[in-house]
Write a protein that holds these residues in place. Structure first.
Motif, PDB file in Angstrom:
ATOM      1  N   GLU B  25      24.562  41.482  35.726  1.00 40.57           N
ATOM      2  CA  GLU B  25      25.854  41.910  35.171  1.00 40.57           C
ATOM      3  C   GLU B  25      26.044  43.418  35.281  1.00 40.57           C
ATOM      4  N   GLU B  26      24.973  44.153  35.038  1.00 41.90           N
ATOM      5  CA  GLU B  26      25.057  45.615  35.155  1.00 41.90           C
ATOM      6  C   GLU B  26      25.393  46.027  36.597  1.00 41.90           C
ATOM      7  N   GLU B  27      24.696  45.414  37.526  1.00 40.89           N
ATOM      8  CA  GLU B  27      24.915  45.766  38.940  1.00 40.89           C
ATOM      9  C   GLU B  27      26.324  45.397  39.388  1.00 40.89           C
ATOM     10  N   ALA B  28      26.793  44.253  38.925  1.00 41.88           N
ATOM     11  CA  ALA B  28      28.146  43.820  39.298  1.00 41.88           C
ATOM     12  C   ALA B  28      29.186  44.780  38.711  1.00 41.88           C
ATOM     13  N   LEU B  29      28.962  45.201  37.470  1.00 46.19           N
ATOM     14  CA  LEU B  29      29.935  46.108  36.832  1.00 46.19           C
ATOM     15  C   LEU B  29      29.956  47.474  37.520  1.00 46.19           C
ATOM     16  N   GLU B  30      28.801  47.901  38.015  1.00 42.80           N
ATOM     17  CA  GLU B  30      28.776  49.184  38.717  1.00 42.80           C
ATOM     18  C   GLU B  30      29.654  49.163  39.975  1.00 42.80           C
ATOM     19  N   LEU B  31      29.897  47.972  40.495  1.00 43.82           N
ATOM     20  CA  LEU B  31      30.698  47.850  41.721  1.00 43.82           C
ATOM     21  C   LEU B  31      32.183  47.632  41.432  1.00 43.82           C
ATOM     22  N   SER B  32      32.548  47.613  40.150  1.00 51.01           N
ATOM     23  CA  SER B  32      33.915  47.190  39.815  1.00 51.01           C
ATOM     24  C   SER B  32      34.994  48.124  40.366  1.00 51.01           C
ATOM     25  N   ASP B  33      34.700  49.425  40.434  1.00 53.85           N
ATOM     26  CA  ASP B  33      35.698  50.345  41.012  1.00 53.85           C
ATOM     27  C   ASP B  33      35.994  49.982  42.457  1.00 53.85           C
ATOM     28  N   GLN B  34      34.929  49.689  43.195  1.00 51.24           N
ATOM     29  CA  GLN B  34      35.099  49.347  44.612  1.00 51.24           C
ATOM     30  C   GLN B  34      35.796  47.999  44.772  1.00 51.24           C
ATOM     31  N   VAL B  35      35.473  47.070  43.895  1.00 51.51           N
ATOM     32  CA  VAL B  35      36.118  45.749  43.957  1.00 51.51           C
ATOM     33  C   VAL B  35      37.612  45.899  43.652  1.00 51.51           C
ATOM     34  N   GLU B  50      44.637  43.544  38.616  1.00 50.03           N
ATOM     35  CA  GLU B  50      43.799  43.548  37.406  1.00 50.03           C
ATOM     36  C   GLU B  50      43.422  42.128  37.002  1.00 50.03           C
ATOM     37  N   ASP B  51      44.410  41.201  37.059  1.00 54.07           N
ATOM     38  CA  ASP B  51      44.136  39.783  36.763  1.00 54.07           C
ATOM     39  C   ASP B  51      43.059  39.237  37.679  1.00 54.07           C
ATOM     40  N   LEU B  52      43.236  39.546  38.947  1.00 57.26           N
ATOM     41  CA  LEU B  52      42.341  39.027  39.972  1.00 57.26           C
ATOM     42  C   LEU B  52      40.909  39.541  39.760  1.00 57.26           C
ATOM     43  N   VAL B  53      40.791  40.810  39.455  1.00 58.19           N
ATOM     44  CA  VAL B  53      39.458  41.390  39.248  1.00 58.19           C
ATOM     45  C   VAL B  53      38.818  40.795  37.995  1.00 58.19           C
ATOM     46  N   GLN B  54      39.630  40.630  36.962  1.00 54.53           N
ATOM     47  CA  GLN B  54      39.079  40.063  35.731  1.00 54.53           C
ATOM     48  C   GLN B  54      38.581  38.630  35.965  1.00 54.53           C
ATOM     49  N   GLN B  55      39.402  37.832  36.643  1.00 55.07           N
ATOM     50  CA  GLN B  55      38.989  36.448  36.939  1.00 55.07           C
ATOM     51  C   GLN B  55      37.743  36.417  37.817  1.00 55.07           C
ATOM     52  N   THR B  56      37.680  37.374  38.738  1.00 51.39           N
ATOM     53  CA  THR B  56      36.509  37.453  39.633  1.00 51.39           C
ATOM     54  C   THR B  56      35.238  37.678  38.812  1.00 51.39           C
ATOM     55  N   GLY B 158      37.640  49.466  52.138  1.00 52.69           N
ATOM     56  CA  GLY B 158      36.448  49.071  51.390  1.00 52.69           C
ATOM     57  C   GLY B 158      35.143  49.417  52.091  1.00 52.69           C
ATOM     58  N   GLU B 159      35.234  49.826  53.356  1.00 49.40           N
ATOM     59  CA  GLU B 159      34.070  50.206  54.152  1.00 49.40           C
ATOM     60  C   GLU B 159      33.028  49.098  54.252  1.00 49.40           C
ATOM     61  N   PHE B 160      33.504  47.874  54.405  1.00 46.68           N
ATOM     62  CA  PHE B 160      32.615  46.753  54.682  1.00 46.68           C
ATOM     63  C   PHE B 160      32.342  46.691  56.186  1.00 46.68           C
ATOM     64  N   SER B 161      31.183  46.129  56.535  1.00 46.43           N
ATOM     65  CA  SER B 161      30.874  45.931  57.962  1.00 46.43           C
ATOM     66  C   SER B 161      31.733  44.776  58.494  1.00 46.43           C
TER      67      SER B 161
END
Lengths: 78, 197
Positions: B25-35, B50-56, B158-161
């Protein structure tokens, strides 16, 4: 990529993969050789590179503190 | 064993489980800005994003055991977000008539178009770029049809490969590359149009 007769046209075709780092070594060398002598193309490459950066910055919207707090509240209570 | 008192091994397992979960949960929350940054450009409004991120995050925290530690958590979260976005049916309709873009304009098109409105011959790139406002970029991106925009948002914002983008969108990597290539040209075409207007 197939070589094209007009070197600037070929350079234009190679711009996106060049900036993405997805060209072969030989293609990179060919593009670089042209860019060294063609300021016209070099300027357009620099423009594209800066544009990509500018787009990333321009559309990046920070998350609201409210949402951040809501997400934090979803954690499993210890 | 099920109706007997918990053994030391059970207790240890439970403690380890709780620790893994907290870490996840900590690691996922650290990524929330990028998500959020990606979500915001997948959909049309801040509220939807915001809805989408919360549901995610609700779904991710519920199904955290399905995540394989050591793999890309950011891509995993985006995969959930993309599926939710499709489920909600809030994707924009595919805009028609985008097939002629490639033949119409090459990759130097935007520079050439903007420079043609300036007094100097072959002006410096910084000055040409100044002709684009932040708002015009946001609008131009929003007007890119979603199939193309999703790839631009993942790779360029998002700088994804390519491989991660392919996995997130469930499309072949070759499709990611071709949509990215064309999507960027559509974006530049839109930018040229807004700058001229």
């Amino acid at each position: 990529m197939t070589p094209i007769d007009d070197p600037c046209e070929e350079c234009e075709e190679m711009m996106q993969p060049f900036l993405d780092g997805s060209l072969s070594e030989a293609e990179v060398a060919r593009a670089q050789k042209h860019l060294e002598t063609c300021s016209w193309c070099a300027k357009r490459y620099r423009f594209e590179e800066q544009l990509r950066h500018y787009v990333r910055v321009a559309v990046s919207e920070p998350m609201s503190p409210e949402l951040k707090a809501k997400l934090a509240a979803l954690r499993t209570p210890l | 064993m099920s109706d007997s008192a918990p053994t030391t091994a059970d207790t240890r397992r439970l403690a380890r489980d709780a620790r893994d979960r907290v870490r996840f949960e900590e690691e996922a929350l650290e990524l929330s800005d990028q998500v959020y940054r990606v979500a915001r450009r997948f959909v049309g409004s801040r509220e939807e994003a915001e809805d989408l991120v919360q549901q995610t995050y609700e779904r991710a925290f519920r199904s955290w055991r399905q995540f394989t530690p050591g793999t890309n958590l950011r891509a995993w979260l985006l995969r959930i977000l993309t599926n939710l976005n499709i489920d909600r049916g809030r994707r924009q309709q595919r805009a028609p008539q985008t097939t002629s873009i490639d033949s119409e304009a090459g990759d130097y098109f935007l520079y050439d178009k903007l420079a043609s409105q300036m007094p100097d011959e072959n002006p410096d790139e910084e000055r040409v770029l100044e002709r684009l406002s932040q708002d015009s970029i946001v609008d131009a991106l929003a007007d890119v049809p979603h199939d193309f925009r999703d790839v631009i948002v993942l790779v360029d914002i998002g700088e994804f490969s390519y491989a991660d983008a392919a996995q997130i969108l469930d499309i072949p990597m070759g499709t990611v590359m071709s949509r990215l290539h064309r999507g960027r040209r559509i974006l530049k075409k839109n930018l040229a149009d807004t700058a001229v207007a």
